[in-house]
Design a protein around this motif. Sequence first.
Motif, short mmCIF file in Angstrom:
data_model
loop_
_atom_site.label_atom_id
_atom_site.label_comp_id
_atom_site.label_asym_id
_atom_site.label_seq_id
_atom_site.Cartn_x
_atom_site.Cartn_y
_atom_site.Cartn_z
N TYR A 179 0.83 -1.21 0.00
CA TYR A 179 0.00 0.00 0.00
C TYR A 179 0.87 1.26 0.00
CZ TYR A 179 -2.61 3.70 2.50
OH TYR A 179 -3.15 4.88 2.91
N GLU A 180 1.86 1.29 0.87
CA GLU A 180 2.74 2.46 0.95
C GLU A 180 3.51 2.67 -0.35
OE1 GLU A 180 3.13 4.82 3.07
OE2 GLU A 180 1.77 4.09 4.62
N ARG A 181 3.88 1.59 -0.99
CA ARG A 181 4.63 1.67 -2.25
C ARG A 181 3.80 2.39 -3.32
NH1 ARG A 181 10.03 1.06 -3.43
NH2 ARG A 181 10.29 0.55 -5.62
N ILE A 182 2.52 2.07 -3.38
CA ILE A 182 1.64 2.69 -4.39
C ILE A 182 1.22 4.09 -3.96
CG2 ILE A 182 -0.57 2.47 -5.58
CD1 ILE A 182 -0.28 -0.60 -5.20
N THR A 188 2.77 1.29 -9.45
CA THR A 188 1.37 1.40 -9.88
C THR A 188 0.55 0.22 -9.41
OG1 THR A 188 2.06 2.64 -11.85
CG2 THR A 188 -0.14 1.64 -11.90
N LYS A 189 1.15 -0.97 -9.48
CA LYS A 189 0.48 -2.19 -9.04
C LYS A 189 1.45 -2.99 -8.18
CE LYS A 189 -1.81 -2.65 -13.55
NZ LYS A 189 -0.78 -1.90 -14.34
N GLU A 246 -3.58 -1.53 -6.39
CA GLU A 246 -3.36 -0.72 -7.58
C GLU A 246 -3.78 0.72 -7.29
OE1 GLU A 246 -4.70 -0.98 -12.32
OE2 GLU A 246 -5.29 -2.55 -10.90
N SER A 247 -3.11 1.65 -7.93
CA SER A 247 -3.54 3.04 -7.78
C SER A 247 -4.93 3.19 -8.40
CB SER A 247 -2.57 4.00 -8.47
OG SER A 247 -2.65 3.89 -9.87
N LEU A 248 -5.75 4.02 -7.78
CA LEU A 248 -7.11 4.23 -8.29
C LEU A 248 -7.06 4.74 -9.73
CD1 LEU A 248 -10.17 4.38 -7.94
CD2 LEU A 248 -9.86 6.65 -6.92
N GLU A 249 -6.12 5.62 -10.00
CA GLU A 249 -6.00 6.18 -11.36
C GLU A 249 -5.78 5.07 -12.39
OE1 GLU A 249 -3.31 9.55 -13.73
OE2 GLU A 249 -2.65 8.76 -11.79
N SER A 250 -4.90 4.13 -12.07
CA SER A 250 -4.62 3.02 -12.99
C SER A 250 -5.83 2.11 -13.15
CB SER A 250 -3.43 2.21 -12.46
OG SER A 250 -3.26 1.01 -13.19
N ALA A 251 -6.50 1.80 -12.02
CA ALA A 251 -7.67 0.92 -12.06
C ALA A 251 -8.79 1.52 -12.91
CB ALA A 251 -8.16 0.64 -10.65
#
Length: 424
Positions: A179-182, A188-189, A246-251
């Motif tokens: 979570y922290e990584r994203i 991104t994932k 995954e980042s919300l933007e990517s999803a």
Amino acid sequence: MDNRVVITGLGVCAPNGTTLAEFSEAIKNGISGIRHQPDLEALNFSCQIAGKPELSEERVSQYFTPLELRNLNSSGIVYGVIAGLDAWKDAGLTIENNDEPDWNSGTIFGAGTSGIDKFRWAINKIDDLEIRKLGSSVVIQTMASGVSAFISGKLGLGNQVSTNSSACATGAESILLAYERIKTGQATKMLAGSTSDSGPYIWGGFDAMKVCTFKHNHEPEKGSRPMSETASGFVPGSGAGALVLESLESALAREAKIYGEVLGGNINSGGQRGLGTMTAPNPVAVQRCIKAALQNAGIKASEIDVINGHLTATTKDALEIANWKEALQLPAERFPYINSLKGMIGHCIAASGSIECVASILELSEGFIFPNINCEDLSVEIKTLIPEKSIPQTLIQQPINILAKASFGFGDINACVIFKKYTS
């Protein structure tokens, strides 16, 4: 950067279901995956029952090449690869053999041990002076990072690839690290999860510690009894759980299905001070972990609908409930629902947190609260702490907005994750 982080894929290899559909059906109906284990009986274990995923050779062969299978002897790697690849596919992501790694995707996939059966086999070879016959697969199956290495190679991951190990807190911790990584924009994932080997060489130590039940060898499905007055120790288990974060933007960009959102959480340790020891939690640290998780997630205690507890069916269950009660500071009648998956699958050690997080996300996304089985004789001490209605023994179908999941491990370490139903 402060990205919103969502869950877009789930995979599981649990004692009561090795596909997402099987697992979901099992937890809704209170179906146990705990069975009698003939090898434990033959070895004179006190506890002769355990939770162990049931996999056919045909199923396993779908995830590994013939060359990999020739010398594969690590149940933890098998479970982890199956759960991990299933989660990746569930997220609608493809597995391609490209020359270029996926620089924006990685994995933090935890383990307690790796390839313990392979390690024992290797020791016997060395003792028999057959070191030249060890072959080339011993290291990759017995190194701690074996599971993340296998997964990374199969998916071509080019971002962070790590294996974390924090005893029974491993699975929840892996999710918070991913979570922290994203959230900070470094990936991104991330495929987050954990796995645990099965068999006597991983379970024997716990049996020797006398923390496992010995009273239900003749009735395995009744053996794991979280929050029960007749709980007599945990039932060992094994398997793996995996989540694609995954980042919300990517999803949104790829129109992925979104199961839920990770709001935040906390990881800490009691330092084995106060009442904390190598095997017992420091209550102050547990309470601080829960409070810090709520603060990090930006929510109030009153907003929690369900707690998915650690609750192992030992004498520490009442202490855990007391810690939740103290940390949340809610009136008794406002205490959230609380449940424990361990009644159905046993204590899956390093894999427990990730498998239980998969169950938690299914509850959130599908709107149900799975039942607590084997606690019809609810602990007298727990009854004095929270209302019985907070501990459902039958399936409840209702919308859930926020769920708190905590795992507490040997070494006096704690992890608490806050999940939320996704809303745009």
